[in-house]
Motif scaffolding. Structure first.
Motif, short mmCIF file in Angstrom:
data_model
loop_
_atom_site.label_atom_id
_atom_site.label_comp_id
_atom_site.label_asym_id
_atom_site.label_seq_id
_atom_site.Cartn_x
_atom_site.Cartn_y
_atom_site.Cartn_z
N LEU A 28 -3.08 28.00 -49.97
CA LEU A 28 -3.89 26.35 -49.69
C LEU A 28 -3.92 26.05 -51.51
N LYS A 29 -3.76 26.38 -52.45
CA LYS A 29 -3.28 26.03 -53.90
C LYS A 29 -1.69 25.23 -53.95
N SER A 30 -0.84 25.55 -53.33
CA SER A 30 0.43 24.83 -52.92
C SER A 30 -0.19 23.47 -51.78
N GLY A 31 -1.35 22.80 -51.50
CA GLY A 31 -1.31 22.20 -50.24
C GLY A 31 -0.71 22.28 -49.30
N LYS A 32 0.00 23.49 -49.00
CA LYS A 32 0.31 23.71 -47.56
C LYS A 32 -0.03 25.06 -46.81
N VAL A 33 -0.63 25.01 -45.88
CA VAL A 33 -0.72 26.46 -44.60
C VAL A 33 0.07 26.37 -43.89
N ILE A 34 1.26 27.37 -43.57
CA ILE A 34 2.32 27.18 -42.41
C ILE A 34 1.91 28.78 -42.04
N ILE A 35 1.27 28.19 -40.38
CA ILE A 35 0.71 29.49 -39.81
C ILE A 35 1.38 30.53 -38.73
N GLU A 47 -5.84 18.13 -47.92
CA GLU A 47 -6.39 17.31 -48.84
C GLU A 47 -7.58 16.36 -49.18
N GLY A 48 -7.56 15.23 -50.58
CA GLY A 48 -8.98 15.61 -50.19
C GLY A 48 -10.55 16.33 -50.53
N THR A 49 -11.44 15.84 -50.33
CA THR A 49 -12.42 16.97 -49.99
C THR A 49 -12.34 17.87 -48.65
N GLU A 68 -14.63 29.50 -42.44
CA GLU A 68 -14.45 28.32 -41.95
C GLU A 68 -14.26 26.92 -42.98
N ILE A 69 -12.69 26.90 -43.34
CA ILE A 69 -12.74 25.49 -43.89
C ILE A 69 -11.88 24.33 -43.03
N GLU A 70 -12.50 23.18 -43.23
CA GLU A 70 -12.18 22.40 -42.68
C GLU A 70 -11.90 21.02 -43.34
N TRP A 71 -11.19 19.47 -43.06
CA TRP A 71 -11.44 18.75 -43.88
C TRP A 71 -10.34 17.66 -42.67
N LYS A 72 -10.66 16.05 -42.81
CA LYS A 72 -10.44 15.39 -42.10
C LYS A 72 -9.01 14.91 -43.05
N LYS A 73 -7.99 14.65 -41.59
CA LYS A 73 -6.47 13.94 -42.76
C LYS A 73 -6.70 12.67 -43.42
N ASP A 74 -8.10 11.74 -43.40
CA ASP A 74 -7.61 10.86 -44.44
C ASP A 74 -8.18 11.24 -45.27
N GLY A 75 -8.23 12.39 -45.33
CA GLY A 75 -9.49 13.17 -47.12
C GLY A 75 -10.76 13.43 -48.08
N ALA A 77 -14.08 14.61 -45.93
CA ALA A 77 -14.94 15.53 -45.19
C ALA A 77 -16.40 14.90 -45.07
N GLU A 78 -16.93 15.31 -43.98
CA GLU A 78 -18.48 14.88 -43.67
C GLU A 78 -19.14 15.94 -44.54
N ALA A 79 -20.26 14.80 -45.10
CA ALA A 79 -20.94 15.41 -45.97
C ALA A 79 -21.67 16.85 -45.38
N GLU A 80 -22.03 17.65 -46.75
CA GLU A 80 -22.35 19.17 -45.87
C GLU A 80 -23.60 19.19 -46.81
#
Length: 93
Positions: A28-35, A47-49, A68-75, A77-80
């Motif tokens: 996550l710190k590097s900006g890319k998660v490969i599973i 990326e983004g929020t 759970e960690i989630e984000w939208k591709k447009d950066g 995230a829905e308000a929580e």
């Protein structure tokens, strides 16, 4: 794009789980998660929020943490709910 999903559920010593969590944090710190599991690979680029959800549960004979960690591709995230919390071992650091 069609949905791609890898689910991992395993049982093992806490040290093995910690190693996976540390790898996740570093990715996550590097900006890319490969599973990768059984030859199937998913690459995620957070990326983004982001939205972060943590649930802790204590029962008579079982304890549980769900994360759970989630984000939208447009950066965006829905308000929580943005409440204050901490995660600690209770020991002085």
């Amino acid at each position: 794009m069609s949905k791609k999903e890898i689910k991992i559920k395993t049982r093992g010593e806490i040290q093995n789980v910690l190693e996976h969590l540390e790898s996740l944090v570093n990715s996550l710190k590097s900006g890319k998660v490969i599973i990768e599991k059984n030859g199937e690979i998913i690459t995620l680029v957070p990326e983004g929020t982001v939205s972060f959800e943590l649930e802790a549960e204590l029962k008579k004979d079982k304890e549980k943490i769900e994360l759970e960690i989630e984000w939208k591709k447009d950066g965006i995230a829905e308000a929580e709910e943005n409440s204050s919390f901490s995660i600690t071992s209770g020991e002085e650091e």
